[in-house]
Motif scaffolding. Structure first.
Motif, PDB file in Angstrom:
ATOM      1  N   PHE A  44      37.811  27.901  44.650  1.00  0.00           N
ATOM      2  CA  PHE A  44      38.760  28.898  45.136  1.00  0.00           C
ATOM      3  C   PHE A  44      40.033  28.282  45.704  1.00  0.00           C
ATOM      4  N   VAL A  52      42.772  34.882  43.424  1.00  0.00           N
ATOM      5  CA  VAL A  52      41.431  34.499  43.855  1.00  0.00           C
ATOM      6  C   VAL A  52      40.349  35.338  43.171  1.00  0.00           C
ATOM      7  N   LYS A  55      39.327  33.554  39.734  1.00  0.00           N
ATOM      8  CA  LYS A  55      39.125  32.105  39.739  1.00  0.00           C
ATOM      9  C   LYS A  55      37.849  31.653  39.035  1.00  0.00           C
TER      10      LYS A  55
END
Length: 91
Positions: A44, A52, A55
């Protein structure tokens, strides 16, 4: 005969949080797996320009696209339903 007390007369012993394993749980229990936090922190915190929520690759992209499709589909459905409901009824 009489009535019995339903509530214990003595309070239970206090329980304090601890990082030690409980004595009745074997150390090799499967739910006590390897700590994944350092691995996920590396994933992350990587600076690759992705948000995020995308990811972790293909599963995240599929969930994101499914959510977007359901959102757009639901919006279109609501707008069509409102349009149909606003039309005057003919008899």
């Amino acid at each position: 005969q009489g009535l019995k007390l339903l509530v214990p007369t003595e309070p239970p012993a206090p329980i304090f949080g601890t990082s030690k394993l409980a004595p009745d749980i074997p150390a090799a229990d499967p739910f006590l797996g390897k700590n994944q936090v350092p691995v996920l922190q590396k994933v992350f915190q990587r600076s690759d320009g992705l948000p995020v929520h995308l990811k972790r690759g293909v599963p995240d992209r599929m969930l994101y696209r499914t959510t977007m499709a359901l959102t757009i589909g639901g919006t279109i459905y609501c707008l069509v339903a409102l349009y149909i409901a606003s039309q005057p009824k003919t008899q």
